[in-house]
Enzyme design. Sequence first.
Site, PDB file in Angstrom:
ATOM      1  N   SER A  65       0.815  -1.218   0.000  1.00 11.95           N
ATOM      2  CA  SER A  65       0.000   0.000   0.000  1.00 11.95           C
ATOM      3  C   SER A  65       0.848   1.268   0.000  1.00 11.95           C
ATOM      4  O   SER A  65       0.520   2.250  -0.670  1.00 11.95           O
ATOM      5  CB  SER A  65      -0.944  -0.005   1.197  1.00 11.95           C
ATOM      6  N   ARG A 258       9.565   1.156   6.617  1.00 16.72           N
ATOM      7  CA  ARG A 258       8.236   1.723   6.362  1.00 16.72           C
ATOM      8  C   ARG A 258       7.723   2.391   7.635  1.00 16.72           C
ATOM      9  O   ARG A 258       7.675   1.765   8.689  1.00 16.72           O
ATOM     10  CB  ARG A 258       7.291   0.632   5.875  1.00 16.72           C
ATOM     11  N   LYS A 331      -6.047   2.933   6.293  1.00 19.08           N
ATOM     12  CA  LYS A 331      -5.463   3.383   5.025  1.00 19.08           C
ATOM     13  C   LYS A 331      -5.420   4.903   4.888  1.00 19.08           C
ATOM     14  O   LYS A 331      -5.094   5.417   3.813  1.00 19.08           O
ATOM     15  CB  LYS A 331      -6.257   2.783   3.847  1.00 19.08           C
ATOM     16  N   HIS A 440      -2.348  -2.836  -5.226  1.00 14.21           N
ATOM     17  CA  HIS A 440      -1.637  -4.115  -5.285  1.00 14.21           C
ATOM     18  C   HIS A 440      -2.668  -5.226  -5.160  1.00 14.21           C
ATOM     19  O   HIS A 440      -3.835  -4.986  -4.858  1.00 14.21           O
ATOM     20  CB  HIS A 440      -0.602  -4.232  -4.158  1.00 14.21           C
TER      21      HIS A 440
END
Length: 532
Positions: A65, A258, A331, A440
């Site tokens: 993501s 990340r 998200k 993805h």
Amino acid sequence: MTKAPVAPVVLVILDGWGYCEEKRGNAIVAAKTPIVDSLWAAYPHTLIRTSGKAVGLPEGQMGNSEVGHLNIGAGRVVPQELVRISDAVEDGSIALNPALVKICQEVRSRNSKLHLVGLCSEGGVHSHITHLFGLLDLAKNQQIPEVCIHAITDGRDTAPTDGVRAITMLQNYIDRTGIGRIVTLSGRYYAMDRDHRWDRVKRAYDVMTQDGVGDNRTAVEILQASYAEGVKDEFVNPIRIAPGAIEPGDGVIFFNFRPDRSRQLTQALVSPTFNGFERQQITPLSFVTFTQYDSDLPVAVAFEPQNLSNILGEVIANHGLNQFRTAETEKYAHVTYFFNGGLEEPFAGEDRELVSSPMVATYDHAPAMSAVAVTDVAIAAIQKGTYSLVVINYANPDMVGHTGQIDATITAIETVDRCLGRLLESVIKAGGTTIITADHGNAEYMLDDGGNPWTAHTTNPVPFILVEGEKVKIPGYGTNVELRSDGKLSDIAPTILEILQLPQPPEMTGRSLLKTADYELQRTRTPVQVGL
């Protein structure tokens, strides 16, 4: 005089919605998706690449993501941190990294401990185990007297029981090089929460910072016992294996690259204003993060962020247009921070709205998640008539797909499909354009070749559908709009700019997915009826 409502471009990102013709273990094929099916049949569509070199990753590396939204928003292939750091390990330049060398010098001068914290995984999404090996080599060369490893197990970007393989690799490397010891073990469910479930983070924090008698088993033995009880890598209970707590005067290197799932544990360890749970701040503490997790954290950064100019959000803002972003908690960072190239602050004219994700242990217990609420927020934004670009992320396919529960994922897919129907009605009424795509794959491949649950992402392409409320017309081509078949995520921003009739900046090296260069929006179009 009242301004006419803006006809927006609405970018819908179906997180984890990949394309695969194989029906076995394919929750997307198994789900009833009349909206997406009718759109695929009626409107221009193609498949685009979301993995490997197409998104700045090593060939064959699955996308994720963060990478997906970064490439979409940047409009160019962005070299990823995985590649940057792997290259530094491979060519030996990590040994010269100023932040890493400095923390080693500080630890050595104080004769204290160096702690290496991070996800021990070959997944390549949040970290890579070879980066940990590079740090062990660095510590040995720097003659660090005591190196303590706080290993976080994966099971989400890897198979659910790959932890034994990863920890075995790590222990073998320790034995071969003669430096380091594994002192704690924790599943990423606890150590890498990103949804402010501080009770989870506290459990990982406590085993890392409170010394005491360790377990008399090895890390591999602990994992095997956990599997026997049905608790796989992601959910391994935090446990102390050997003495080696993080204490005042020590140094810590968090080797995840990340930021989103590394931020909370780092805040607990270093932030003087932290209030997620009661704890006594460890000070002084030298702390290095591999990448910038948050610009406000009092840490050194080993690999400084890349500066991306003239990304999609910036171009929209520079032309005086308004934009809107929404997603649920899981998200939200992706449609804001990552979509904006790692910038925390919104651009001028950029509005955002966060929708809270449901408070459940895992999302198979609530597969609808907050998709309905996200849709409501997006529709309200579209109806305002002031936004030229609206970006929406539906988290369900990815977050429920990660649980490995196919039936729940089917429910998640069907929920999103219904929400799309409502959303599209509002876009059509606004005279706008909808782009439906994904960042993805995931939900289209949930069983491996052996029939075991597959909870990681995939390297499959994803759909791209161009939906006009009224049929697209291009001068000289009528309604015969075609899309390129060799596209990738970085081509989405140039496509949006072409639809908005805005010039594409030279820094944006992606190519519009529209085959014709003279695409224009026409006021008079023939309506197309789709089964909404």
